[in-house]
Design a protein around this motif. Structure first.
Motif, PDB file in Angstrom:
ATOM      1  N   ALA A  88      30.929  43.889   8.454  1.00  0.00           N
ATOM      2  CA  ALA A  88      31.636  44.078   7.185  1.00  0.00           C
ATOM      3  C   ALA A  88      31.664  45.561   6.850  1.00  0.00           C
ATOM      4  CB  ALA A  88      30.941  43.298   6.068  1.00  0.00           C
ATOM      5  N   ASP A  89      32.421  45.899   5.803  1.00  0.00           N
ATOM      6  CA  ASP A  89      32.509  47.298   5.386  1.00  0.00           C
ATOM      7  C   ASP A  89      31.405  47.682   4.419  1.00  0.00           C
ATOM      8  OD1 ASP A  89      33.298  45.917   3.163  1.00  0.00           O
ATOM      9  OD2 ASP A  89      35.267  46.882   2.973  1.00  0.00           O
ATOM     10  N   ARG A  90      30.402  46.805   4.306  1.00  0.00           N
ATOM     11  CA  ARG A  90      29.246  47.069   3.453  1.00  0.00           C
ATOM     12  C   ARG A  90      28.057  46.301   4.017  1.00  0.00           C
ATOM     13  NH1 ARG A  90      28.527  42.476   0.395  1.00  0.00           N
ATOM     14  NH2 ARG A  90      30.281  41.008   0.491  1.00  0.00           N
ATOM     15  N   ALA A  91      26.872  46.660   3.574  1.00  0.00           N
ATOM     16  CA  ALA A  91      25.679  45.943   4.019  1.00  0.00           C
ATOM     17  C   ALA A  91      25.657  44.549   3.403  1.00  0.00           C
ATOM     18  CB  ALA A  91      24.431  46.713   3.613  1.00  0.00           C
ATOM     19  N   VAL A  92      25.380  43.543   4.238  1.00  0.00           N
ATOM     20  CA  VAL A  92      25.305  42.153   3.788  1.00  0.00           C
ATOM     21  C   VAL A  92      23.963  41.589   4.245  1.00  0.00           C
ATOM     22  CG1 VAL A  92      26.329  39.851   3.938  1.00  0.00           C
ATOM     23  CG2 VAL A  92      27.806  41.883   3.970  1.00  0.00           C
ATOM     24  N   PRO A  93      23.177  40.963   3.359  1.00  0.00           N
ATOM     25  CA  PRO A  93      21.910  40.352   3.795  1.00  0.00           C
ATOM     26  C   PRO A  93      22.143  39.361   4.926  1.00  0.00           C
ATOM     27  CG  PRO A  93      22.081  40.370   1.393  1.00  0.00           C
ATOM     28  CD  PRO A  93      23.414  40.796   1.915  1.00  0.00           C
ATOM     29  N   ALA A  94      21.161  39.252   5.821  1.00  0.00           N
ATOM     30  CA  ALA A  94      21.328  38.424   7.020  1.00  0.00           C
ATOM     31  C   ALA A  94      21.775  37.017   6.685  1.00  0.00           C
ATOM     32  CB  ALA A  94      20.023  38.400   7.817  1.00  0.00           C
ATOM     33  N   GLU A  95      21.146  36.406   5.675  1.00  0.00           N
ATOM     34  CA  GLU A  95      21.454  35.008   5.369  1.00  0.00           C
ATOM     35  C   GLU A  95      22.857  34.812   4.813  1.00  0.00           C
ATOM     36  OE1 GLU A  95      19.227  36.806   1.838  1.00  0.00           O
ATOM     37  OE2 GLU A  95      19.097  36.835   4.030  1.00  0.00           O
TER      38      GLU A  95
END
Length: 222
Positions: A88-95
């Motif tokens: 994605a174009d941003r950090a996303v939590p693993a879950e």
């Protein structure tokens, strides 16, 4: 207060809200531009040779803007890594990542492995060039070395969750513990292995995907 004044104030509030939304969108666009410039320069010239001033110039902003929107060079590199692993174009939590949710929703354990191998190859397309930057900088840049150790430790924790999910769908091979299996997956999903196979051996990403899925299946299941 007259009705005219009240309406004028309401209109002013609406304009301020609109302006704030516009400013947030502009800030997000600028942040993306900064990160894309940082990635280009890091990959092309290496970590040490790339300055915040150069990133700012490439993004068309002032250095202070780079610091305020993202941070220092380690923060820039860390954000780029998070974007790569998040797809994605941003950090996303693993879950919350789409591919993690797809793997967990799949009931067939062998299909889970294929889905994860597919997602991993997509991750490595973005991550492997950044890993070269890390590998070059880590020996002399303690913050970069610490960043990669943190990412690696978190990756192992995520592999333990992945293997636990697999085991819930089908027992692991006799004598293989969750910890063993997590280390098997962690080792083979590393950027080092991806680069070894694609650059040194000339494999396509699709060949890597198929090899990973087949190897993990042989290692983990009867």
């Amino acid at each position: 207060m007259s009705r005219v004044n009240i309406l004028a104030m309401a209109g002013s509030v609406k304009r301020r809200r609109y302006d704030a939304t516009g400013r947030r969108a502009q800030s997000a666009e600028t942040r993306t531009r900064v990160l894309e410039a940082a990635r280009r320069l890091f990959v092309a010239g290496g970590y040490r040779a790339t300055t915040v001033a150069a990133i700012a110039a490439a993004a068309g902003v002032n250095p202070d803007t780079v610091y305020s929107l993202v941070g220092s060079k380690p923060a820039l590199l860390g954000e780029l890594i998070e974007r790569a692993v998040s797809h994605a174009d941003r950090a996303v939590p693993a879950e919350d990542r789409d591919y993690v949710q797809a793997v967990r929703a799949e009931p067939d354990p062998r299909r889970k492995v294929v889905l994860y191998a597919t997602a991993l190859v997509e991750t490595q397309r973005q991550l492997a060039p950044l890993y070269k930057v890390i590998r070059e900088a880590a020996p002399s840049e303690s913050e970069v070395g610490a960043l990669w150790r943190k990412i690696s430790d978190r990756r192992l924790q995520n592999m333990q969750l992945f293997v636990t999910d697999l085991e819930a769908a089908e027992p692991l091979r006799a004598g293989v513990t969750v910890d063993d299996a997590a280390h098997h997956v962690w080792t083979l999903n590393s950027p080092d292995v991806f680069l070894l196979l694609t650059e040194d051996r000339g494999w396509s990403p699709e060949q890597v995907r198929d090899w990973l899925a087949q190897t993990w299946e042989r290692l983990l299941f009867e």
